[in-house]
Design an enzyme around this catalytic site. Structure first.
Site, PDB file in Angstrom:
ATOM      1  N   PRO A   2       1.861  11.283  29.051  1.00 35.79           N
ATOM      2  CA  PRO A   2       1.869   9.897  28.553  1.00 35.79           C
ATOM      3  C   PRO A   2       1.669   8.918  29.708  1.00 35.79           C
ATOM      4  CG  PRO A   2       3.834  11.097  27.835  1.00 35.79           C
ATOM      5  CD  PRO A   2       3.137  11.956  28.827  1.00 35.79           C
ATOM      6  N   GLU A   3       0.746   7.978  29.531  1.00 43.09           N
ATOM      7  CA  GLU A   3       0.511   6.950  30.538  1.00 43.09           C
ATOM      8  C   GLU A   3       0.972   5.609  29.962  1.00 43.09           C
ATOM      9  OE1 GLU A   3      -3.495   7.169  32.135  1.00 43.09           O
ATOM     10  OE2 GLU A   3      -3.636   9.283  31.623  1.00 43.09           O
ATOM     11  N   LYS A  72       5.673   4.195  33.777  1.00 38.28           N
ATOM     12  CA  LYS A  72       5.678   5.188  32.699  1.00 38.28           C
ATOM     13  C   LYS A  72       7.102   5.512  32.250  1.00 38.28           C
ATOM     14  CE  LYS A  72       1.621   7.289  34.859  1.00 38.28           C
ATOM     15  NZ  LYS A  72       1.151   8.505  35.546  1.00 38.28           N
ATOM     16  N   ARG A 147       7.527  20.933  27.767  1.00 38.60           N
ATOM     17  CA  ARG A 147       7.523  21.461  29.131  1.00 38.60           C
ATOM     18  C   ARG A 147       8.838  21.192  29.869  1.00 38.60           C
ATOM     19  NH1 ARG A 147       2.130  21.803  31.097  1.00 38.60           N
ATOM     20  NH2 ARG A 147       3.033  22.719  32.963  1.00 38.60           N
ATOM     21  N   ARG A 299      -6.339  17.107  40.742  1.00 38.51           N
ATOM     22  CA  ARG A 299      -6.483  16.456  39.434  1.00 38.51           C
ATOM     23  C   ARG A 299      -7.968  16.406  39.104  1.00 38.51           C
ATOM     24  NH1 ARG A 299      -2.072  13.116  38.433  1.00 38.51           N
ATOM     25  NH2 ARG A 299      -2.744  13.259  36.267  1.00 38.51           N
TER      26      ARG A 299
END
Ligand SMILES: [Zn+2]
Length: 311
Positions: A2-3, A72, A147, A299
């Site tokens: 989530p950003e 965030k 996670r 990334r």
């Protein structure tokens, strides 16, 4: 992960769902997620014997007075100048719902919920509940995190906001702190790649991998460009597109690339507006050239080799 737009959506949903409610009971089963910020500046993790009982006891009876977002993190303001700061990391998200405890595990229930909501909390992606709040009015808030990398910090507001995680953050990209001169300053003082600069939370807070790629494609800037090499025109385009991409993603309630769901358990709608992220080998929506994917500092970065030139 989530950003900013997804976390903003979480915070707005929670604001409607829990402000004014009083916490009756707390449950968690993944102590590593739980951080108890102490008055003396030290911190206990949830498995620490003292915090096991303290965490629940301190939260009980507190009233939710505000919900907001910083970078965030979802910030749940509580009475007595306390705060819960939740960073959902990879797969965390909140859910309004009902659960009953069976054999020490929460099972989704349906009383008081709409049919759609009751179905949503049964969805696999919403079933990894590791933190639960019961409110005095009978409603509940769950936190699902497949996670289990999420982080929940509780403590005095001043201490939590002053902690290393929250005090080192750069300006909010949609706030007035980040105007064009401020962005130019950040760019000119950054010798690294522009993609990494956008991901650096100490420079600008809240942008992650998906929106960084979208912002760079929209601005026609190659992800490997040095941040301090951008022209005036490119800096201006970048500035406008940071605001535009994030604002429109918030309007669409975020992107559900994998696990992200809103507080009703529903996916975000920005997925169909994604221009470049995850589109390796597909034609660029501007020039039809095939989108490339490269790896920068572990990334992935997606870009159009024709629209986004390195030199
Ligand atoms: Zn192109």
């Amino acid at each position: 992960m989530p950003e900013l737009p997804e976390v903003e959506t979480m915070a707005r949903d929670l604001k409607k769902a829990i402000v004014g409610k009083t916490i009756r009971k707390v449950w968690y089963d993944w102590p590593k997620m739980i951080h108890l910020e102490l008055e003396n500046g030290r911190r206990h993790l949830g498995h620490h014997p003292a915090s096991r009982t303290m965490f629940g006891r301190k939260l009980r009876g507190l009233k939710v007075v505000s919900v907001s977002r910083r970078a965030k993190n979802v910030l749940i303001g509580l009475s007595g100048d306390h705060i819960l700061a939740v960073h959902p990391k990879m797969t965390g998200h909140f859910l309004s719902g009902q659960w009953i405890m069976r054999g020490g595990k929460p099972l989704p229930a349906s009383y008081g919920l709409s049919r759609r909501q009751a179905e949503a909390i049964r969805e696999k992606v919403n079933s990894y509940i590791h933190f639960l709040l019961w409110f005095k009015d009978g409603s509940m808030l769950g936190y699902s995190d497949a996670r289990k990398f999420g982080r929940i910090i509780f403590g005095a507001k001043e201490k939590v906001l002053g902690s290393k995680e929250l005090s080192s953050l750069g300006p909010e990209p949609l706030g007035s702190d980040l105007d064009l001169p401020a962005l130019r300053k950040i760019l000119s003082s950054s010798r690294g790649r522009i993609k990494q600069m956008l991901l650096d939370q100490t420079k600008i807070a809240g942008i992650g991998n998906i929106y960084a790629d979208e912002i760079l494609w929209t601005s026609k800037v190659h992800p490997l460009r040095r941040a301090n090499s951008l022209s005036d025109g490119e800096a201006k385009a970048l500035f406008n597109n940071i605001k535009k991409v994030l604002t429109s993603a918030i309007k669409m309630r975020g992107t559900s690339m994998s696990d992200y769901r809103d507080a009703s358990g529903e996916s975000g709608g920005y997925m169909r507006l994604i221009k470049v992220y995850g589109r390796e080998g597909e034609p660029c929506l501007r020039c039809r050239m095939l989108i490339k994917r490269i790896v920068i500092a572990a990334r992935s970065a997606h870009f159009c080799p024709r629209c986004q030139r390195l030199a």
